[in-house]
Motif scaffolding. Structure first.
Motif, mmCIF file in Angstrom:
data_model
loop_
_atom_site.group_PDB
_atom_site.id
_atom_site.type_symbol
_atom_site.label_atom_id
_atom_site.label_comp_id
_atom_site.label_asym_id
_atom_site.label_seq_id
_atom_site.Cartn_x
_atom_site.Cartn_y
_atom_site.Cartn_z
ATOM 1 N N ASP A 8 -4.574 5.825 -9.741
ATOM 2 C CA ASP A 8 -5.279 5.079 -8.685
ATOM 3 C C ASP A 8 -4.707 3.671 -8.538
ATOM 4 O O ASP A 8 -4.554 3.163 -7.430
ATOM 5 C CB ASP A 8 -6.775 4.999 -8.985
ATOM 6 C CG ASP A 8 -7.490 6.318 -8.751
ATOM 7 O OD1 ASP A 8 -6.951 7.166 -7.992
ATOM 8 O OD2 ASP A 8 -8.577 6.503 -9.341
ATOM 9 N N GLN A 9 -4.391 3.035 -9.658
ATOM 10 C CA GLN A 9 -3.825 1.685 -9.605
ATOM 11 C C GLN A 9 -2.439 1.694 -8.952
ATOM 12 O O GLN A 9 -2.108 0.792 -8.182
ATOM 13 C CB GLN A 9 -3.757 1.084 -11.008
ATOM 14 C CG GLN A 9 -5.126 0.739 -11.543
ATOM 15 C CD GLN A 9 -5.079 0.242 -12.978
ATOM 16 O OE1 GLN A 9 -4.184 0.559 -13.757
ATOM 17 N NE2 GLN A 9 -6.077 -0.553 -13.344
ATOM 18 N N LYS A 11 -1.415 3.935 -6.788
ATOM 19 C CA LYS A 11 -1.686 4.227 -5.380
ATOM 20 C C LYS A 11 -2.128 2.951 -4.659
ATOM 21 O O LYS A 11 -1.656 2.663 -3.560
ATOM 22 C CB LYS A 11 -2.759 5.312 -5.278
ATOM 23 C CG LYS A 11 -3.013 5.796 -3.870
ATOM 24 C CD LYS A 11 -3.882 7.053 -3.837
ATOM 25 C CE LYS A 11 -5.327 6.713 -4.032
ATOM 26 N NZ LYS A 11 -6.232 7.861 -3.829
ATOM 27 N N HIS A 12 -2.991 2.189 -5.287
ATOM 28 C CA HIS A 12 -3.462 0.927 -4.695
ATOM 29 C C HIS A 12 -2.308 -0.076 -4.558
ATOM 30 O O HIS A 12 -2.202 -0.758 -3.537
ATOM 31 C CB HIS A 12 -4.583 0.340 -5.558
ATOM 32 C CG HIS A 12 -5.070 -0.984 -5.075
ATOM 33 N ND1 HIS A 12 -5.857 -1.118 -3.956
ATOM 34 C CD2 HIS A 12 -4.859 -2.229 -5.552
ATOM 35 C CE1 HIS A 12 -6.114 -2.400 -3.771
ATOM 36 N NE2 HIS A 12 -5.522 -3.091 -4.713
ATOM 37 N N HIS A 13 -1.469 -0.158 -5.571
ATOM 38 C CA HIS A 13 -0.336 -1.082 -5.530
ATOM 39 C C HIS A 13 0.568 -0.809 -4.328
ATOM 40 O O HIS A 13 1.034 -1.730 -3.663
ATOM 41 C CB HIS A 13 0.475 -1.000 -6.819
ATOM 42 C CG HIS A 13 1.768 -1.763 -6.767
ATOM 43 N ND1 HIS A 13 1.808 -3.141 -6.779
ATOM 44 C CD2 HIS A 13 3.049 -1.346 -6.666
ATOM 45 C CE1 HIS A 13 3.065 -3.534 -6.691
ATOM 46 N NE2 HIS A 13 3.837 -2.473 -6.631
ATOM 47 N N TYR A 14 0.803 0.454 -4.059
ATOM 48 C CA TYR A 14 1.669 0.832 -2.931
ATOM 49 C C TYR A 14 0.892 0.914 -1.606
ATOM 50 O O TYR A 14 1.474 1.258 -0.577
ATOM 51 C CB TYR A 14 2.360 2.165 -3.220
ATOM 52 C CG TYR A 14 3.498 2.019 -4.198
ATOM 53 C CD1 TYR A 14 4.731 1.529 -3.777
ATOM 54 C CD2 TYR A 14 3.336 2.337 -5.533
ATOM 55 C CE1 TYR A 14 5.768 1.373 -4.660
ATOM 56 C CE2 TYR A 14 4.377 2.183 -6.427
ATOM 57 C CZ TYR A 14 5.592 1.702 -5.991
ATOM 58 O OH TYR A 14 6.625 1.543 -6.872
ATOM 59 N N ARG A 15 -0.388 0.622 -1.683
ATOM 60 C CA ARG A 15 -1.259 0.643 -0.494
ATOM 61 C C ARG A 15 -1.344 2.027 0.159
ATOM 62 O O ARG A 15 -1.422 2.153 1.370
ATOM 63 C CB ARG A 15 -0.817 -0.413 0.510
ATOM 64 C CG ARG A 15 -0.989 -1.820 -0.018
ATOM 65 C CD ARG A 15 -0.716 -2.842 1.053
ATOM 66 N NE ARG A 15 -1.105 -4.153 0.574
ATOM 67 C CZ ARG A 15 -0.246 -5.081 0.176
ATOM 68 N NH1 ARG A 15 1.046 -4.841 0.224
ATOM 69 N NH2 ARG A 15 -0.664 -6.243 -0.251
ATOM 70 N N LYS A 17 -3.405 5.251 0.966
ATOM 71 C CA LYS A 17 -4.831 5.544 1.122
ATOM 72 C C LYS A 17 -5.194 6.910 0.542
ATOM 73 O O LYS A 17 -6.313 7.130 0.112
ATOM 74 C CB LYS A 17 -5.223 5.475 2.590
ATOM 75 C CG LYS A 17 -5.062 4.084 3.168
ATOM 76 C CD LYS A 17 -5.762 3.958 4.490
ATOM 77 C CE LYS A 17 -5.518 2.619 5.130
ATOM 78 N NZ LYS A 17 -6.143 1.517 4.500
ATOM 79 N N ASP A 19 -4.019 10.555 -1.821
ATOM 80 C CA ASP A 19 -3.174 11.110 -2.882
ATOM 81 C C ASP A 19 -1.929 11.776 -2.297
ATOM 82 O O ASP A 19 -0.872 11.765 -2.910
ATOM 83 C CB ASP A 19 -3.954 12.119 -3.730
ATOM 84 C CG ASP A 19 -4.806 11.447 -4.795
ATOM 85 O OD1 ASP A 19 -4.699 10.216 -4.974
ATOM 86 O OD2 ASP A 19 -5.582 12.167 -5.459
ATOM 87 N N GLY A 81 -5.915 -7.183 -13.396
ATOM 88 C CA GLY A 81 -6.324 -6.793 -12.045
ATOM 89 C C GLY A 81 -6.648 -7.976 -11.175
ATOM 90 O O GLY A 81 -5.801 -8.780 -10.848
ATOM 91 N N SER A 82 -7.914 -8.101 -10.820
ATOM 92 C CA SER A 82 -8.328 -9.088 -9.827
ATOM 93 C C SER A 82 -8.112 -10.521 -10.292
ATOM 94 O O SER A 82 -7.816 -11.388 -9.482
ATOM 95 C CB SER A 82 -9.794 -8.875 -9.460
ATOM 96 O OG SER A 82 -10.616 -9.064 -10.596
#
Length: 138
Positions: A8-9, A11-15, A17, A19, A81-82
């Motif tokens: 998930d991280q 996926k989020h890094h590469y933006r 949306k 899988d 993270g944040s």
């Protein structure tokens, strides 16, 4: 660390949306990604070759920052993270503040120069109006 969370991280890094988008980026079928999630595993070597900015230590054992570039200023895992994002924003704002201070100082100097020039012109106009100097007079 939970491999599904790591996926998930990434996926989020590469933006991404979905899988499906991550699977396409990795060059695998969506079903393979789904199986990784079910088994809480993944092919670290494959991910590392397709996502070369990832920190290998994070990818293999979940330790350290996710990205290699963050190894220069290591943060504890719970801050990766944040908090890291907020620190980056603060650093950028501090740079902007410094640039604004320099621009403000340059404007002060320009303002001072303009005031001096205005005073010179005022005196010259007064001299011309009073007849003390002119085209024929020194």
């Amino acid at each position: 660390m939970d491999r599904s969370l790591m996926l998930d991280q990434i996926k989020h890094h590469y933006r991404f949306k979905r899988d499906v988008d991550l699977a396409r980026h990795l060059g695998i079928k969506p079903q393979a990604l789904s199986n990784w999630r079910k088994r809480n595993s993944f092919d670290a070597e494959l991910i590392y070759t397709k996502c070369d900015e990832l920190n290998s230590s994070w990818l293999l054992n979940g330790e350290g920052p996710m990205l290699r570039k963050d190894l220069e200023t290591p943060l504890p895992v719970h801050e990766a993270g944040s908090t890291y994002v907020l620190r980056e924003k603060i650093n950028a704002m501090e740079g902007q503040i410094e640039a604004l201070k320099q621009a403000n100082e340059a404007l002060r100097e320009t303002n001072s120069t303009l005031r001096d020039t205005r005073e010179i012109y005022k005196k010259r106009i007064e001299e011309l109006e009073s007849g003390k100097t002119g085209p024929d007079r020194p």
